[in-house]
Write an enzyme that holds these catalytic residues in place. Structure first.
Site, PDB file in Angstrom:
ATOM      1  N   ARG A 165       0.843  -1.189   0.000  1.00  0.00           N
ATOM      2  CA  ARG A 165       0.000   0.000   0.000  1.00  0.00           C
ATOM      3  C   ARG A 165       0.883   1.245   0.000  1.00  0.00           C
ATOM      4  NH1 ARG A 165      -3.513  -2.790  -1.420  1.00  0.00           N
ATOM      5  NH2 ARG A 165      -5.529  -3.209  -0.480  1.00  0.00           N
ATOM      6  N   GLU A 199      -3.436   7.184  -5.195  1.00  0.00           N
ATOM      7  CA  GLU A 199      -3.561   6.597  -6.526  1.00  0.00           C
ATOM      8  C   GLU A 199      -5.019   6.603  -6.993  1.00  0.00           C
ATOM      9  OE1 GLU A 199      -1.925   2.668  -5.378  1.00  0.00           O
ATOM     10  OE2 GLU A 199      -3.954   1.895  -5.519  1.00  0.00           O
ATOM     11  N   HIS A 243      -1.056  -0.283  -9.924  1.00  0.00           N
ATOM     12  CA  HIS A 243      -1.728  -1.168  -8.950  1.00  0.00           C
ATOM     13  C   HIS A 243      -2.392  -2.342  -9.668  1.00  0.00           C
ATOM     14  CE1 HIS A 243      -3.899  -1.468  -4.797  1.00  0.00           C
ATOM     15  NE2 HIS A 243      -3.654  -2.663  -5.310  1.00  0.00           N
TER      16      HIS A 243
HETATM   17  N1  LIG Z   1      -0.557  -4.624  -5.250  1.00  0.00           N
HETATM   18  C1  LIG Z   1      -1.634  -5.364  -5.184  1.00  0.00           C
HETATM   19  O1  LIG Z   1      -2.373  -5.505  -6.152  1.00  0.00           O
HETATM   20  C2  LIG Z   1      -1.957  -6.095  -3.919  1.00  0.00           C
HETATM   21  C3  LIG Z   1      -1.572  -5.622  -2.692  1.00  0.00           C
HETATM   22  N2  LIG Z   1      -1.847  -6.334  -1.551  1.00  0.00           N
HETATM   23  C4  LIG Z   1      -1.410  -5.828  -0.256  1.00  0.00           C
HETATM   24  O2  LIG Z   1      -0.537  -6.787   0.353  1.00  0.00           O
HETATM   25  C5  LIG Z   1      -0.845  -6.883   1.726  1.00  0.00           C
HETATM   26  C6  LIG Z   1      -0.358  -8.191   2.282  1.00  0.00           C
HETATM   27  O3  LIG Z   1      -1.176  -9.258   1.847  1.00  0.00           O
HETATM   28  P1  LIG Z   1      -1.005 -10.721   2.500  1.00  0.00           P
HETATM   29  O4  LIG Z   1       0.423 -11.126   2.486  1.00  0.00           O
HETATM   30  O5  LIG Z   1      -2.008 -11.621   1.901  1.00  0.00           O
HETATM   31  O6  LIG Z   1      -1.420 -10.389   4.010  1.00  0.00           O
HETATM   32  P2  LIG Z   1      -0.926 -11.085   5.345  1.00  0.00           P
HETATM   33  O7  LIG Z   1      -1.880 -10.652   6.407  1.00  0.00           O
HETATM   34  O8  LIG Z   1      -0.712 -12.544   5.111  1.00  0.00           O
HETATM   35  O9  LIG Z   1       0.514 -10.424   5.595  1.00  0.00           O
HETATM   36  C7  LIG Z   1       0.714  -9.171   6.142  1.00  0.00           C
HETATM   37  C8  LIG Z   1       1.896  -9.234   7.077  1.00  0.00           C
HETATM   38  O10 LIG Z   1       2.092  -7.945   7.658  1.00  0.00           O
HETATM   39  C9  LIG Z   1       2.471  -8.154   9.007  1.00  0.00           C
HETATM   40  N3  LIG Z   1       2.203  -6.981   9.827  1.00  0.00           N
HETATM   41  C10 LIG Z   1       1.009  -6.412  10.086  1.00  0.00           C
HETATM   42  N4  LIG Z   1       1.181  -5.345  10.891  1.00  0.00           N
HETATM   43  C11 LIG Z   1       2.505  -5.251  11.135  1.00  0.00           C
HETATM   44  C12 LIG Z   1       3.303  -4.366  11.896  1.00  0.00           C
HETATM   45  N5  LIG Z   1       2.760  -3.358  12.578  1.00  0.00           N
HETATM   46  N6  LIG Z   1       4.636  -4.563  11.904  1.00  0.00           N
HETATM   47  C13 LIG Z   1       5.201  -5.571  11.229  1.00  0.00           C
HETATM   48  N7  LIG Z   1       4.492  -6.456  10.487  1.00  0.00           N
HETATM   49  C14 LIG Z   1       3.168  -6.293  10.451  1.00  0.00           C
HETATM   50  C15 LIG Z   1       1.613  -9.327   9.456  1.00  0.00           C
HETATM   51  O11 LIG Z   1       2.118  -9.937  10.608  1.00  0.00           O
HETATM   52  C16 LIG Z   1       1.698 -10.214   8.233  1.00  0.00           C
HETATM   53  O12 LIG Z   1       2.803 -11.058   8.334  1.00  0.00           O
HETATM   54  C17 LIG Z   1      -2.361  -6.657   1.767  1.00  0.00           C
HETATM   55  O13 LIG Z   1      -2.801  -6.237   3.025  1.00  0.00           O
HETATM   56  C18 LIG Z   1      -2.575  -5.621   0.691  1.00  0.00           C
HETATM   57  O14 LIG Z   1      -2.530  -4.335   1.232  1.00  0.00           O
HETATM   58  C19 LIG Z   1      -2.495  -7.518  -1.617  1.00  0.00           C
HETATM   59  C20 LIG Z   1      -2.920  -8.009  -2.816  1.00  0.00           C
HETATM   60  C21 LIG Z   1      -2.731  -7.315  -4.059  1.00  0.00           C
HETATM   61  O1  LIG Z   2      -6.117  -7.442  -2.747  1.00  0.00           O
HETATM   62  C1  LIG Z   2      -5.699  -6.301  -2.523  1.00  0.00           C
HETATM   63  O2  LIG Z   2      -5.485  -5.893  -1.372  1.00  0.00           O
HETATM   64  C2  LIG Z   2      -5.439  -5.387  -3.631  1.00  0.00           C
HETATM   65  O3  LIG Z   2      -4.724  -4.442  -3.486  1.00  0.00           O
HETATM   66  C3  LIG Z   2      -6.049  -5.617  -4.949  1.00  0.00           C
HETATM   67  O4  LIG Z   2      -5.703  -6.792  -5.495  1.00  0.00           O
END
Ligand SMILES: NC(=O)C1=CN([C@@H]2O[C@H](COP(=O)(O)OP(=O)(O)OC[C@H]3O[C@@H](n4cnc5c(N)ncnc54)[C@H](O)[C@@H]3O)[C@@H](O)[C@H]2O)C=CC1
Ligand SMILES: O=C(O)C(=O)CO
Length: 312
Positions: free
Chosen positions: A231, A260, A278
């Protein structure tokens, strides 16, 4: 009157599937909700939401029968979970099905930045290869050190891919994890100091706002690269832009930005930055899986079954 609303910019096939399955009211923007007649709003029990506009108490209060917000996406930072909990509203997301795509894009951003693939492609297309000769030498990607900030599903998938490139893996997360020899750092600055490329894979939201601070960027140093697929809110963008412009950091590969798609135009002027709009999860296959999982959550809620992928 329909019990469901789909809100956001869906692909026509996704919209059709939602409408066919649930006879859903459709709105392009969350802000359009206020214009819907009160009786129609009062009938809505589930919202299939796709967007980044904040879904907070004001929006929830327009929907007095609301019981579910089914988010299209794994990141639910746009949804105010406290407000939802206070109103007894459940929230679901779409984890796992997008992990591979996002990790692939992170690797692509890193390779493109290190090997200057965007500029090299332009060199060939614009005829310089033929007229002037080979493209300039650039930087090796493999066999360096990589840091993962946020070792969740996507962070781990990035790390596993990087192992295939002979990279040494370092990470920071809230706690030390079970890992195959990856090195834990207790804070993001120490992590940035130890690596050449920092991959940001944290959750967004208030708790992680600005975690990639000026100090972290400084610690990455003038040979360091920042890759962010998570993000825009995670990064102090002014500090990043200042560092990029001054050459205090080597470059960046970014799929996400503050504000964005209206991103800071200073990014466009920087050849050391690879920009993606994105599109981390943006393959046809993954988006179909996300849309299906979102619909499954709505169907489970309406049928009184367990939600497939609940957040709360
Ligand atoms: N560019 C894109 O199209 C996409 C972006 N994303 C972003 O990627 C992020 C991660 O997705 P996942 O890996 O599936 O989520 P997840 O929940 O498996 O991983 C997030 C990690 O962040 C860590 N975390 C949370 N708060 C923290 C803190 N204060 N300090 C240190 N670590 C912390 C958690 O412990 C976890 O390991 C999503 O929340 C989303 O914002 C996800 C999908 C698509
Ligand atoms: O899944 C998310 O969090 C996204 O950013 C869009 O894929």
């Amino acid at each position: 009157m329909t019990e469901t609303a789909s809100i956001g910019r869906y692909q026509p096939n996704e919209r059709a599937a939602l409408a066919e399955t649930f006879d859903a009211l459709h709105l392009d923007r969350l802000s359009d909700l206020a214009r819907v007649d009160a009786p129609e709003r009062a009938a809505i029990r589930a919202v299939a939401y796709k967007g980044h506009a904040p879904f907070g108490p004001a929006e929830m209060d327009l929907l007095p029968s609301l019981g579910l917000i089914a988010n299209y996406g794994v990141g639910y930072d746009a949804i105010d979970l406290d407000a939802a909990q206070a109103r007894g509203v459940r929230v679901t997301n779409t984890p796992d099905v997008l992990t591979d795509d996002v990790a692939d894009l992170a690797i692509g951003l890193w390779l493109m930045q290190r090997r200057e693939m965007e500029q090299a492609s332009r060199w060939a297309r614009e005829g310089h290869w033929k007229a002037k000769g080979e493209y300039r030498l650039n930087t090796q990607a493999s066999r360096g050190t990589a840091g993962i900030l946020g070792l969740g599903r996507i962070g781990r998938a990035i790390a596993r891919r990087l192992e295939g490139f002979g990279m040494e893996i370092h990470y920071h997360s809230r706690s030390e994890k079970e890992t195959p020899g990856w090195r834990y750092h207790a804070d993001p600055v120490a992590l940035a100091e130890a690596v050449d490329t920092l991959f940001v894979a944290l959750v967004g939201g208030a708790e992680t706002e600005g975690m990639v601070s000026a100090e972290v960027i400084h610690a990455l140093g003038d040979r360091g690269v920042l890759v962010n697929i998570a993000r825009g809110s995670l990064v102090d963008e002014d500090a990043l832009l200042d560092a990029l412009e001054a050459g205090r950091i080597a470059g960046a590969g970014l799929d996400v930005f503050r504000g964005e798609p209206d991103i800071d135009p200073r990014f466009y002027a920087l050849p050391s930055v690879v920009i993606q709009p994105h599109q981390g999860s943006g393959s046809r296959q993954t988006r179909a899986a996300m849309a299906a999982l979102q619909r499954e959550n709505v169907a489970a809620f309406l049928d009184g079954r367990d939600l497939a992928t609940p957040v709360i």
